[in-house]
Write an enzyme that holds these catalytic residues in place. Sequence first.
Site, short mmCIF file in Angstrom:
data_model
loop_
_atom_site.label_atom_id
_atom_site.label_comp_id
_atom_site.label_asym_id
_atom_site.label_seq_id
_atom_site.Cartn_x
_atom_site.Cartn_y
_atom_site.Cartn_z
NE ARG A 17 38.20 65.88 60.96
CZ ARG A 17 38.47 67.18 60.90
NH1 ARG A 17 39.66 67.62 61.26
NH2 ARG A 17 37.56 68.03 60.47
CG ASN A 41 43.38 70.21 62.83
OD1 ASN A 41 43.76 69.44 61.96
ND2 ASN A 41 42.23 70.86 62.76
CG HIS A 136 43.70 79.13 60.18
ND1 HIS A 136 42.77 78.17 59.88
CD2 HIS A 136 42.99 80.26 60.46
CE1 HIS A 136 41.56 78.69 59.97
NE2 HIS A 136 41.67 79.96 60.33
CG HIS A 174 42.47 77.76 54.53
ND1 HIS A 174 42.82 78.94 55.17
CD2 HIS A 174 42.52 76.80 55.49
CE1 HIS A 174 43.07 78.70 56.43
NE2 HIS A 174 42.90 77.41 56.65
CG LEU A 219 35.93 79.02 60.67
CD1 LEU A 219 36.22 78.77 62.15
CD2 LEU A 219 35.52 80.48 60.46
CG ASP A 247 40.63 73.51 54.94
OD1 ASP A 247 41.10 72.71 55.77
OD2 ASP A 247 40.00 74.54 55.28
CG HIS A 251 33.49 68.47 61.09
ND1 HIS A 251 34.18 68.35 62.28
CD2 HIS A 251 34.09 69.49 60.42
CE1 HIS A 251 35.15 69.26 62.31
NE2 HIS A 251 35.12 69.95 61.20
#
EC number: 3.5.2.3
Length: 346
Positions: A17, A41, A136, A174, A219, A247, A251
Amino acid sequence: MEKITLTRPDDWHLHLRDGEALKAVLPDTVRQFARAIVMPNLKPPVRTVAEAAAYHDRILAAIPPGRTFEPLMTLYLTDNTSPAEIQAAKESGFVKAVKYYPAGATTNSDLGVTDIRKCDAVFEAMQTVDLPLLLHGEVTDHRVDVFDREKVFIETYLRPLKERFPQLRIVLEHITTKDAVEFVLASDEKVAATITPQHLLFNRNSIFQGGIRPHFYCLPILKRETHREALLEAATSGNPKFFLGTDSAPHGRDRKESDCGCAGCYSALHALELYATVFEAADALDKLEGFASFYGPDFYQLPRNTEKITLTKTPWQIPDALPFPESSLVPLWAGQELSWKFAPVA
């Protein structure tokens, strides 16, 4: 066995982040890992070398005093990424890979690739300069069952991609299925995969035990037990094509426990203890150092670390929650007692 000494490991798939969230979670990673491949991301995503350099500096500024850590940066692939940007990335020295997200596949992937075939000029440039592609590996077609999206991606896009660019180094990140394991095993040495702790520890039943369990939702989603067993066999086999990538994806609790909860499990706090739990249960603790410390740097053509860490048989309980900006952060398997405890070697 009461104690294990390992070469200090690296995390080959990590979400850090930005801003206050970065400052909150980075100490956990820095405590256990020497280096990490940092996902791009953000909002907005890290699409250029200049943006990667700025993010790299923000990460370095957030490292706790007295700690050493090297962030290995990635670029976020879009339909508009240019071959010139790939050349600049290679020349930068700190950008180590390019990340492919199918548009809409996961957190902050809205600007991802709409059609992987549009990126052939970029893949050609990556193959030429030998810059790895991180995948991904899921399709986003809503007609495809969510549990089949990795398998369909491999058959529809990854096999043709490998045929078109045979010298491109690829990491299927992943991985969650027996299909992915079989693809990696059947491919040459230029194809590897990372495996998370949650996909080794749990199957899809964990998401629904006694109700919806949002802190097991990630995911690609957890799969059935036969797939978990295939991942476990791959991770503990000693095959250098499979290596550690947590991974870890922080959050806030409010973003997970909602009517449209975010995907991601936070494991940076206790990643090595989780992996040790897995490897011990498989009677494969002797294979943990290769998976955690050797095979990743070998694939990325980087030197192995020289520092050491230890894991000791010291029971402890995973906290129910951790501090996080404007919320709290629930770690993977919160409340569970683990028998292994991490410590650096003085």
